[in-house]
Enzyme design. Structure first.
Site, PDB file in Angstrom:
ATOM      1  N   GLU A  39       0.966  -1.031   0.025  1.00  0.00           N
ATOM      2  CA  GLU A  39      -0.018   0.019   0.022  1.00  0.00           C
ATOM      3  C   GLU A  39       0.611   1.295  -0.055  1.00  0.00           C
ATOM      4  OE1 GLU A  39      -3.557   2.254   2.699  1.00  0.00           O
ATOM      5  OE2 GLU A  39      -2.246   0.987   3.554  1.00  0.00           O
ATOM      6  N   GLU A  80     -11.951   3.063   5.405  1.00  0.00           N
ATOM      7  CA  GLU A  80     -10.849   3.341   6.178  1.00  0.00           C
ATOM      8  C   GLU A  80     -11.090   4.826   6.256  1.00  0.00           C
ATOM      9  OE1 GLU A  80      -6.782   1.550   6.653  1.00  0.00           O
ATOM     10  OE2 GLU A  80      -6.201   3.623   5.952  1.00  0.00           O
TER      11      GLU A  80
END
Length: 277
Positions: free
Chosen positions: A150, A249
């Protein structure tokens, strides 16, 4: 086109509730079929697995341990001299993933060491990361698990994070060349670093194993004020045939459940997905 499948990131959602089991219950009650946890390591894996099961949730993502947070560590994958600690953390993450039935682990790259110049250490850090990723891919393949990379933005969130653009992450994935390592696209980070989301989604989608969402720049709900047009982006992901999960998120701007009205209206419009992996 199948509707998108959403996952509650219980490290971020339901901050009004103490502890992961209570947050998992709240996520299940809110209609989620899946959840993700950044770092589950304060809880016993069996207790967490039971809480998820009782809430009717599958866990779809955890992160490798951050390392020594008091020393400012935020993942160890690319950090020189911390290879042994990365491998230990990976073993722990695999143990949890197996206990939780969780198919994906975000392999955190970590930060440029304090006081070091990014350009000066970039090549060494990439070498360390490649070595650790090859090791991780082998360990994960034995358990049929997927590892994710990520990129995290270095403009707002984490100025010293090593992996900060989709292009850098894709180049590293190409060098490692293992099919069970994929890209994790957090649209919050990608917008801040590179914009061009339509082009980047289309270009990188074949590599993407997980998506996360939050509004820019305040990292709130997708329908809170900000730069990103989420109805368009969700439609684009559907049109491009994305089949993975979309992790929520974000930082709720108020009560988490009230703030989920955007998701309830998506479900009303598109229907809920059928259970699947």
């Amino acid at each position: 086109m199948a509707p998108l499948r959403f996952s509650a990131n219980v490290s971020w959602l339901f901050p009004e509730l103490p502890g992961l089991p209570a947050r998992l219950r709240a996520a299940g009650s809110s209609g989620f079929e899946a959840a993700e946890v950044a770092w589950p390591y304060a809880e016993q894996p069996e207790a967490l697995a039971r809480a998820a099961r009782e809430a009717g949730l599958r866990l779809v993502l955890i992160n490798t341990p951050p390392g020594d947070r008091e020393k400012g560590e935020m993942g160890l994958g690319a950090v020189p001299g911390r290879q042994a600690a990365f491998r230990e953390g990976l073993e722990r993450a695999v143990l949890y993933a197996k206990a939780l039935g969780c198919p994906r682990i975000h392999l955190m790259a970590g930060r440029v060491p304090q006081g070091a110049d990014r350009a000066a250490v970039r090549s060494e850090m990439e070498t360390v990361f490649l070595e650790n990723l090859r090791h991780a891919a082998g360990v994960l393949a034995q358990e049929s698990l997927v590892g994710l990379l990520e990129p995290i933005n270095t403009r707002i969130t984490d100025p010293r994070y090593f992996l900060d653009t989709p292009q850098q992450a894709a180049a590293i994935l190409q060098k490692v060349g293992r099919p069970n390592l994929q890209l994790q696209m957090d649209l919050f980070h990608w917008q801040i670093m590179d914009g061009n989301l339509t082009g980047n989604i289309r270009e990188f989608l074949p590599l993407i194993g997980h998506v996360q969402v939050a509004q820019v720049p305040d990292r709130g709900e997708p329908d809170s004020p900000g730069e990103l047009n989420f109805p368009y982006l969700f439609q684009l992901l559907e049109d491009e045939g994305y089949r993975g999960f979309v992790g929520c998120e974000y930082r709720p701007q108020g009560d988490t459940v009230e703030g989920l009205s955007w998701l309830r209206s998506y479900w009303d419009r598109r229907g809920r997905p059928q259970a699947g992996r």
